[in-house]
Design an enzyme around this catalytic site. Structure first.
Site, PDB file in Angstrom:
ATOM      1  N   THR A  63       0.826  -1.209   0.000  1.00  0.00           N
ATOM      2  CA  THR A  63       0.000   0.000   0.000  1.00  0.00           C
ATOM      3  C   THR A  63       0.857   1.255   0.000  1.00  0.00           C
ATOM      4  O   THR A  63       0.465   2.287  -0.539  1.00  0.00           O
ATOM      5  CB  THR A  63      -0.925  -0.031   1.239  1.00  0.00           C
ATOM      6  N   TYR A 111      -8.132   0.970  -4.255  1.00  0.00           N
ATOM      7  CA  TYR A 111      -6.776   1.224  -4.738  1.00  0.00           C
ATOM      8  C   TYR A 111      -6.104  -0.077  -5.095  1.00  0.00           C
ATOM      9  O   TYR A 111      -6.592  -1.158  -4.767  1.00  0.00           O
ATOM     10  CB  TYR A 111      -5.957   1.968  -3.662  1.00  0.00           C
ATOM     11  N   THR A 115       1.490  -4.484   4.172  1.00  0.00           N
ATOM     12  CA  THR A 115       1.341  -4.798   5.599  1.00  0.00           C
ATOM     13  C   THR A 115       0.759  -6.188   5.847  1.00  0.00           C
ATOM     14  O   THR A 115       0.902  -6.717   6.942  1.00  0.00           O
ATOM     15  CB  THR A 115       0.455  -3.742   6.300  1.00  0.00           C
TER      16      THR A 115
HETATM   17  N1  GLU Z   1      -2.815  -6.204   0.505  1.00  0.00           N
HETATM   18  C1  GLU Z   1      -1.932  -5.096   0.472  1.00  0.00           C
HETATM   19  C2  GLU Z   1      -0.510  -5.517   0.810  1.00  0.00           C
HETATM   20  O1  GLU Z   1      -0.273  -6.244   1.727  1.00  0.00           O
HETATM   21  C3  GLU Z   1      -2.456  -4.065   1.337  1.00  0.00           C
HETATM   22  C4  GLU Z   1      -1.960  -4.038   2.703  1.00  0.00           C
HETATM   23  C5  GLU Z   1      -0.975  -2.918   2.918  1.00  0.00           C
HETATM   24  O2  GLU Z   1       0.058  -2.830   2.306  1.00  0.00           O
HETATM   25  O3  GLU Z   1      -1.314  -2.133   3.782  1.00  0.00           O
HETATM   26  O4  GLU Z   1       0.401  -5.128   0.126  1.00  0.00           O
END
Ligand code: GLU
Length: 359
Positions: free
Chosen positions: A45, A58, A124
């Protein structure tokens, strides 16, 4: 004569001012010897692009590392920074191949003295897994700081820029010299072993449910309050590995069916982490299936779906009799990582249990 005296005074002044200014520039140069931080970008993200600044719609892993760096020019006041794109994915797509690539690159960076610290930008969703994997496979105790964002790069009030700057500050700090792999999110610093994502949406998503953060990064300053005595006792050398043994996680619930165990066996699992109820428990049907799997040489690790506390040996389950191991306080996803790595060296449950209790 007067003219000659005037000329020598001028020469003297030029000499004094030259030696003063070269001393001054030397001091400034010394101050400019900033720590070297390598940023390895993997997506998430923090590099996500939204349909609008205010919507939740997004796509993760869109912006390249150059854009992330250009958005935070202040980074160059804290460190000499270089960026490298390792991947650009949502971390739900993180996999063993990318883990191995990342770990090999970090080992190489420290081996060749290319940087004093490393920052890994990451989605995340699986950040805690990558962090734990790196803590067990990077052969150096230099700082490796994982960071991400809960709001996309293009979102209003996005958290990525601040988090990235903070992560570089942590990696560059003298205080982090021997900290090893940590996660720095939302002004807090957590050990790779203890941290989990604990909220699907909030910017304060990360916690160490059993032990808390070890430090903070706030207003450009890093403060550590605790050190973990549970640092990895054994670093796995994965530099020649191209893959890892297959380990599945199965999830327990009231009425869970034993068939999933057979499915894992059929598709080549060498280990199963059972995310059981409570203190790593399962119903009688699942128990029979797990005993049969252990008899075939599959390593069975009892873990818990609870998210805090730990799974202990020989409470309601006779682990010694069935040759089961327990996860201690590792989450099922972290127990899987340790089990995959352990299986590269041994499939003896007693040796594996020892590795779990000491890493
Ligand atoms: N699913 C995405 C990822 O893990 C969104 C979670 C994020 O990065 O906050 O890259």
């Amino acid at each position: 004569m007067a003219m000659k005296a005037g000329f020598s005074t001028l020469l003297l002044l030029i000499f004094i001012s030259f030696s003063f200014s070269s001393k001054a520039s030397q001091i400034i140069e010394d101050q400019q010897e900033l720590p070297r931080v390598m940023i390895l970008a993997t997506g998430g993200t923090i590099a996500g692009v939204g349909a609008s600044a205010i919507g939740a719609d997004y796509k993760a892993g869109q912006k390249p590392i150059e854009d992330l760096l250009n958005a935070v020019p202040e980074i160059h006041d804290v460190a000499q920074v270089e960026g490298e794109q390792i991947a650009n994915i949502g971390s739900q797509n993180m996999d063993i191949t990318t883990w191995l690539k990342l770990s090999k690159r970090i080992n190489e960076i420290f081996e060749n003295d290319e940087a004093d610290g490393v920052v890994v930008t990451h989605g995340t969703d699986t950040m805690e897994e990558t962090a734990y994997f790196l803590s067990l496979t990077v052969q150096y105790d230099k700082p490796v700081v994982l960071v991400g964002a809960m709001r996309a790069f293009t979102a209003i009030s996005q958290d990525g820029n601040r988090n990235l700057l903070d992560a570089v500050i942590v990696a560059a700090s003298k205080k982090s010299e021997k900290v090893g792999t940590v996660v720095a999110m939302d002004s807090q610093i957590f050990t790779a072993r203890d941290v989990d994502k604990t909220n699907t949406l909030r910017t304060s998503a990360f916690r160490s449910r059993n032990f808390g953060p070890i430090g903070t990064v706030f207003d450009g300053k890093v403060d550590y309050y605790y050190t973990s005595l549970r640092k990895p006792s054994h670093h796995f050398d994965v530099r020649d590995q191209v893959t890892l043994p297959e380990v599945d996680i199965l999830y327990g619930y009231a009425g869970s069916r034993p068939d999933a165990v057979g499915f894992s066996l059929k598709f080549g699992a060498r280990g199963i982490v059972y995310a059981g109820v409570g203190n790593g428990n399962f119903n009688d049907g699942v128990k029979e299936a797990l005993i049969a799997a252990a008899q075939e040489g599959v390593v069975i690790c009892r873990a818990s779906r609870i998210g805090a506390g730990k799974v202990t040996l020989h409470n309601e389950v006779d682990d010694a009799k069935y040759k089961f191991v327990v996860s201690d306080d590792l989450s099922p996803q972290k127990a899987r990582i340790l089990l995959m790595l352990a299986l590269t060296e041994t499939d003896d449950p007693t040796a594996i249990q020892e590795l779990i209790f000491t890493n």
